[in-house]
Design a protein around this motif. Structure first.
Motif, short mmCIF file in Angstrom:
data_model
loop_
_atom_site.label_atom_id
_atom_site.label_comp_id
_atom_site.label_asym_id
_atom_site.label_seq_id
_atom_site.Cartn_x
_atom_site.Cartn_y
_atom_site.Cartn_z
N HIS A 5 0.83 -1.21 0.00
CA HIS A 5 0.00 0.00 0.00
C HIS A 5 0.86 1.25 0.00
N ALA A 6 2.01 1.21 0.66
CA ALA A 6 2.91 2.36 0.72
C ALA A 6 3.52 2.67 -0.65
N CYS A 7 3.53 1.72 -1.57
CA CYS A 7 4.07 1.93 -2.92
C CYS A 7 3.06 2.58 -3.86
N LEU A 8 1.79 2.69 -3.44
CA LEU A 8 0.72 3.19 -4.29
C LEU A 8 0.23 4.55 -3.82
N PRO A 9 -0.38 5.35 -4.71
CA PRO A 9 -1.00 6.59 -4.28
C PRO A 9 -2.10 6.31 -3.25
N ALA A 10 -2.31 7.24 -2.35
CA ALA A 10 -3.32 7.09 -1.30
C ALA A 10 -4.69 6.76 -1.91
N GLY A 11 -5.37 5.78 -1.32
CA GLY A 11 -6.70 5.40 -1.75
C GLY A 11 -6.77 4.43 -2.90
N THR A 12 -5.62 4.06 -3.47
CA THR A 12 -5.61 3.11 -4.59
C THR A 12 -5.67 1.69 -4.03
N PRO A 13 -6.65 0.89 -4.47
CA PRO A 13 -6.71 -0.49 -3.99
C PRO A 13 -5.60 -1.34 -4.61
N PHE A 56 6.57 -6.61 -10.74
CA PHE A 56 5.91 -7.89 -10.97
C PHE A 56 6.78 -8.72 -11.89
N GLU A 57 6.89 -10.00 -11.60
CA GLU A 57 7.52 -10.96 -12.48
C GLU A 57 6.43 -11.94 -12.91
N ASN A 58 6.59 -12.53 -14.07
CA ASN A 58 5.60 -13.49 -14.56
C ASN A 58 4.20 -12.87 -14.59
N LEU A 59 4.10 -11.66 -15.10
CA LEU A 59 2.83 -10.95 -15.15
C LEU A 59 2.07 -11.36 -16.41
N ILE A 60 1.42 -12.51 -16.32
CA ILE A 60 0.67 -13.06 -17.45
C ILE A 60 -0.50 -12.13 -17.76
N GLY A 61 -0.69 -11.81 -19.02
CA GLY A 61 -1.80 -10.95 -19.41
C GLY A 61 -1.38 -9.53 -19.73
N GLY A 62 -0.16 -9.15 -19.39
CA GLY A 62 0.33 -7.83 -19.74
C GLY A 62 0.37 -6.85 -18.58
N ASP A 63 0.84 -5.66 -18.88
CA ASP A 63 1.00 -4.60 -17.89
C ASP A 63 -0.35 -4.14 -17.36
N VAL A 64 -0.34 -3.50 -16.19
CA VAL A 64 -1.57 -3.01 -15.59
C VAL A 64 -1.44 -1.53 -15.24
N SER A 65 -2.59 -0.87 -15.19
CA SER A 65 -2.63 0.54 -14.81
C SER A 65 -3.94 0.80 -14.08
N PHE A 66 -3.90 1.73 -13.13
CA PHE A 66 -5.11 2.12 -12.39
C PHE A 66 -5.67 3.36 -13.07
N GLU A 67 -6.80 3.20 -13.76
CA GLU A 67 -7.40 4.28 -14.53
C GLU A 67 -8.88 4.38 -14.22
N ASP A 68 -9.37 5.59 -14.06
CA ASP A 68 -10.79 5.83 -13.82
C ASP A 68 -11.34 4.99 -12.68
N GLY A 69 -10.56 4.82 -11.61
CA GLY A 69 -11.02 4.13 -10.42
C GLY A 69 -10.97 2.62 -10.47
N ARG A 70 -10.26 2.04 -11.46
CA ARG A 70 -10.17 0.58 -11.53
C ARG A 70 -8.88 0.16 -12.22
N TRP A 71 -8.47 -1.06 -11.93
CA TRP A 71 -7.29 -1.64 -12.57
C TRP A 71 -7.67 -2.19 -13.92
N MET A 72 -6.79 -2.04 -14.90
CA MET A 72 -7.01 -2.61 -16.23
C MET A 72 -5.68 -3.00 -16.86
#
Length: 94
Positions: A5-13, A56-72
Motif C-alpha cells: 500500500h505504501a508503494c501506491l497513491p493514497a486510496g488506490t486499492p 511484478f515478475e511473470n505478469l501473465i496478461g500484460g501490464d496493468v494501470s489504475f485508470e478511472d477508479g479501476r485496474w485494467m
C-alpha cells in the motif's frame, strides 16, 4: 500488505490478492498473487534506503494501470487499454 500500500497513491486499492509471501534475504519479499482479472503473478518487493519498491515478475496478461477508479490491462507500447473478459465472459476493461 502495508508495504505494498505504501508503494501506491493514497486510496488506490491493490491490484491483486495475496496467496503467499516470504522474505528472501533481509531486503526482499517475493509473493505469489492473483491479479484483479484472476491471472497469476509474482510480486517482488525490494527494500531501499528510503523505503520499498515493487515489480511484478511473470505478469501473465500484460501490464496493468489504475485508470478511472479501476485496474485494467494496458498495451506497453501504446499505454491504451487491452480489451479483456471477466470470469463470466463479460467485458473486463471498458
Amino acid at each position: 500488505m502495508e508495504t505494498m500500500h505504501a508503494c501506491l497513491p493514497a486510496g488506490t486499492p491493490l491490484s491483486f490478492t495475496l496467496i503467499n509471501a516470504a522474505f528472501k534475504g533481509k531486503n526482499r519479499i517475493v509473493a505469489d498473487v492473483v491479479m484483479f482479472d484472476d491471472a497469476p503473478a509474482t510480486l517482488v518487493l525490494s527494500r531501499w534506503a528510503h523505503g520499498w519498491s515493487h515489480t511484478f515478475e511473470n505478469l501473465i496478461g500484460g501490464d496493468v494501470s489504475f485508470e478511472d477508479g479501476r485496474w485494467m490491462r494496458i498495451d506497453r507500447a501504446t499505454l491504451l487499454p487491452i480489451a479483456t473478459t471477466d470470469a463470466n465472459g463479460g467485458p473486463q476493461n471498458g
